[in-house]
Design a protein around this motif. Sequence first.
Motif, PDB file in Angstrom:
ATOM      1  N   GLU A 121       0.845  -1.204   0.000  1.00  0.00           N
ATOM      2  CA  GLU A 121       0.000   0.000   0.000  1.00  0.00           C
ATOM      3  C   GLU A 121       0.877   1.249   0.000  1.00  0.00           C
ATOM      4  OE1 GLU A 121      -2.926   0.038   3.052  1.00  0.00           O
ATOM      5  OE2 GLU A 121      -3.765  -1.921   2.514  1.00  0.00           O
ATOM      6  N   GLY A 122       0.526   2.189  -0.886  1.00  0.00           N
ATOM      7  CA  GLY A 122       1.297   3.422  -1.008  1.00  0.00           C
ATOM      8  C   GLY A 122       2.343   3.383  -2.095  1.00  0.00           C
ATOM      9  N   ASP A 123       2.699   2.187  -2.598  1.00  0.00           N
ATOM     10  CA  ASP A 123       3.674   2.081  -3.677  1.00  0.00           C
ATOM     11  C   ASP A 123       3.102   2.646  -4.972  1.00  0.00           C
ATOM     12  OD1 ASP A 123       5.445   0.883  -1.999  1.00  0.00           O
ATOM     13  OD2 ASP A 123       5.243  -1.144  -2.826  1.00  0.00           O
ATOM     14  N   VAL A 124       3.994   3.005  -5.881  1.00  0.00           N
ATOM     15  CA  VAL A 124       3.599   3.482  -7.209  1.00  0.00           C
ATOM     16  C   VAL A 124       4.059   2.458  -8.245  1.00  0.00           C
ATOM     17  CG1 VAL A 124       3.931   5.259  -8.977  1.00  0.00           C
ATOM     18  CG2 VAL A 124       3.616   5.914  -6.574  1.00  0.00           C
ATOM     19  N   LEU A 125       3.187   2.133  -9.174  1.00  0.00           N
ATOM     20  CA  LEU A 125       3.497   1.180 -10.250  1.00  0.00           C
ATOM     21  C   LEU A 125       3.254   1.857 -11.588  1.00  0.00           C
ATOM     22  CD1 LEU A 125       4.093  -1.787 -11.232  1.00  0.00           C
ATOM     23  CD2 LEU A 125       1.606  -2.129 -11.171  1.00  0.00           C
ATOM     24  N   ARG A 126       4.229   1.755 -12.483  1.00  0.00           N
ATOM     25  CA  ARG A 126       4.062   2.280 -13.837  1.00  0.00           C
ATOM     26  C   ARG A 126       3.618   1.146 -14.764  1.00  0.00           C
ATOM     27  NH1 ARG A 126       9.275   3.440 -15.618  1.00  0.00           N
ATOM     28  NH2 ARG A 126       9.262   1.817 -17.218  1.00  0.00           N
ATOM     29  N   VAL A 127       2.570   1.397 -15.538  1.00  0.00           N
ATOM     30  CA  VAL A 127       2.076   0.410 -16.500  1.00  0.00           C
ATOM     31  C   VAL A 127       2.434   0.911 -17.897  1.00  0.00           C
ATOM     32  CG1 VAL A 127       0.083  -0.852 -17.366  1.00  0.00           C
ATOM     33  CG2 VAL A 127       0.196  -0.203 -14.940  1.00  0.00           C
ATOM     34  N   ASP A 128       3.271   0.153 -18.594  1.00  0.00           N
ATOM     35  CA  ASP A 128       3.809   0.575 -19.883  1.00  0.00           C
ATOM     36  C   ASP A 128       2.975   0.089 -21.058  1.00  0.00           C
ATOM     37  OD1 ASP A 128       6.116   1.881 -18.821  1.00  0.00           O
ATOM     38  OD2 ASP A 128       7.015  -0.093 -18.476  1.00  0.00           O
ATOM     39  N   ARG A 129       2.944   0.921 -22.088  1.00  0.00           N
ATOM     40  CA  ARG A 129       2.225   0.571 -23.310  1.00  0.00           C
ATOM     41  C   ARG A 129       3.027  -0.418 -24.162  1.00  0.00           C
ATOM     42  NH1 ARG A 129      -1.034   4.833 -27.042  1.00  0.00           N
ATOM     43  NH2 ARG A 129      -1.775   3.383 -28.643  1.00  0.00           N
TER      44      ARG A 129
END
Length: 610
Positions: A328-336
Motif C-alpha cells: 500500500e502506497g507504492d507506485v506502479l508504472r504500466v507501460d504501453r
Amino acid sequence: MKIQAEKIKNLLVQIDGFLVAIKEAENSQTDSLAKIAKPYRKSARNLVYYRALRKFDLRDFQKSMRQLGLSRFANAEGHIKASLLNTRLILQALIKDEGKKMLKSGLSIKSARRLLVSHTKDLLGYRSPGRRVRIMVTQPSEAANNYELVEQMVRKGMNVARINCAHDTPDIWLSIIKNIQVAAKASGRNVKIAMDLAGPKIRTGAIQPGPQVRKFKPLKNDLGEIIQAASVLLVPELEEGSADNALPIGAAALEGLNRGDELTFRDTRGKKRKLIIQERDKDGYLVAICEKTTYVKTGTVLQLSTLPEKVFVVGALPAVEHFILLKEGDVLRVDRTAVAGESAQYDDQGNCIQEAHISCQVPEIFKKIKKGHPVLFDDGKIKSKVIEVKEDCFRVSILRASEKGAKLRSEKGINFPKTTLGISGLTSKDNEDLKFVAEHADMVNFSFVNSKADVEELFAVLQELGAFNRLGVIFKIETRLAYNNLSEILMAAMQAKQVGVMIARGDLAVETGWDNIGLVQDEILAHCSAAHLPVVWATQVLENMAKNGLPSRSEMTDATISLRAECVMLNKGAYINDAIDLLDTILKDMEQYHDKKEIMLAKRTKLSIS
C-alpha cells in the motif's frame, strides 16, 4: 371482511395493470421475437414479460400477498403470465368476483419447467442418476497424457469436460479430448466437450526472468532432522509437462549410471553436494536423492564419484518466475510497449531510484484511461488508482494489497471497472481457435461477451464454419457491461438452438464490486430462469478442496447454493477427483431438499453419529 375485500380488489387492479404492461411489452418486441429460434420462442416471450414486470416496485404488493398466504412471485420468473392469471383467479374466488374470465396463459407453470429441462439436456447432455445439476471440470494439461486421471473424472461424475483455449496448444487439446472420449465410452457415459475462447482479457506483460536454477530441499522435522530426502529425477532433457524436480543431463548419461552411483558437484553457492541414485523408473529415468538443500543451475557439472573424469553437464533449466512485490502506497508504472517488468530499485539510503513497472498486453486501452479511475490486478487482489496518464504509460498508486505485500506476476488479469474500454468481441486468436472448436467440441464458452453485437459476431463466424446450431454456446457473463446488457444479450442468444449462460464470478466480482456480487448473481439467475436458459455456476467452487484436499466451510455452503444452477464448474487441482466426488455427493444429498430455488420439505431426520 369489508377492509379485506377492498385490499383484494386493490391487488386485482394491480395485477390487471401488470397484465397490460406485459402485453404492451410483447407488442413492442414483435421484431425481436420473430428472430428467436423455435425452441426458445415461448421462453423469449416470457423473458419479455419478466422484464416488463420488473419495471414495477413489487415490494408492497408482495407484502400484501404474503399476508394472504398467497404467491409473492418470488419463484415465478419462468412462468410470469401463468402466475399472474392463476393468482388473479384465486383472488377473485376469495371475494366471489366472477366479473372477468380466465385468459389463456400461453405457457403453464409445468410447461415452463419442462422447457428448462429440455434446454439443459440439449446443451449439457444427460444428467447423472440421482443428480439434476451437471458437473463441469476444467482439464489440466496433464489430462493429455494421463488417461487414468481422466478416467477417474468420468467415473466420479464429470458430465462436461472444459478445455481453456487460453492455455496449451491444439495438439494437447486433441489428446485431452481423445482421452475423454475413450474414458466416456469405457464407462458407458456421455461426456460433453466445452472449450473456452480466451477472449480479449487484459493481462500483465512479461517480467524480467530470474536465473535458470532449481532448488531441492529435504523435509525436516521440528528438530531439524531429515525425515525425507529431496527427490531428483534425472532425465535426458526437459519437455513441456516435465516434473518440477527434473534435471536434464542428456540421454548418454542416463545409460551409463546405475543404482548406488553418486554424483558430486558444487551448487550455486559453492557448497559441496551429491546426488545418490536410488532406482530407474518405468520410463527409464533415474531417481536420485539429495540429503541437503541445494541450488542447481544450467551448466552445473556433475562428477561420478568413482570415476571423477566422467562428468555430466546439467542442461537448460527454466528461468525462475519473478514477481513485483507491491505494498500500500507504492507506485506502479504500466507501460504501453512490451518492456519486461521489474520491481522498484533503491539506493543504499533506501531512496527509490527506479519505480516498479510492468507492461499491459492490450495497448488500445491507453486511450481510454483517465486520472482517478480504479485499476485492479490479479482478480482484484491488488487495488489501485490512476494518478497520472501519459501517451506511453500510466501510473497507479496502490490502495490495497496484502499485509506483507502482494506479488504481481506476468499473465495476471487487469480490470478497469469504471472505464469504458470499447474492447469486446472475438480476437484473432479466438477466430483461429474456433476452427478447432467447431471440429472437435460440443459447445463453445464465449468469454467476455459484452453486447448483442458480440453475440451476432460469434454467430456469423459459426455460420461461416458450418457450426451454427450444431455447436452449443455458453455466454460467460464476467463484466459490468455484460451485466448491464444482460437482457439484450439473452434475446440475441436465443436466435440459436443450444445456448446457456455462465456466471463467471471471478472477473464479475472484480468488475461489479465484491459488495454487489450477491445481488448480481441473483439477477443473472432470475433472468436466465425467465428465459429457461441453463446456468453454469463457476469460479472457486470447492477450490481449496481441489488444490489442497480439504474444503472450507464457506466452500461447502457455496456448493449447496449452486443447486440454483443447472451446472457447476470445478477448476483443476491436485485433488480434483476428490472434489468431483464430494460435489457429486453434496448435489445428490441436497437435491432431496432443494428443487432449484424451492425448499422441499421432506420429513426431518436426525444426523447419525458414526
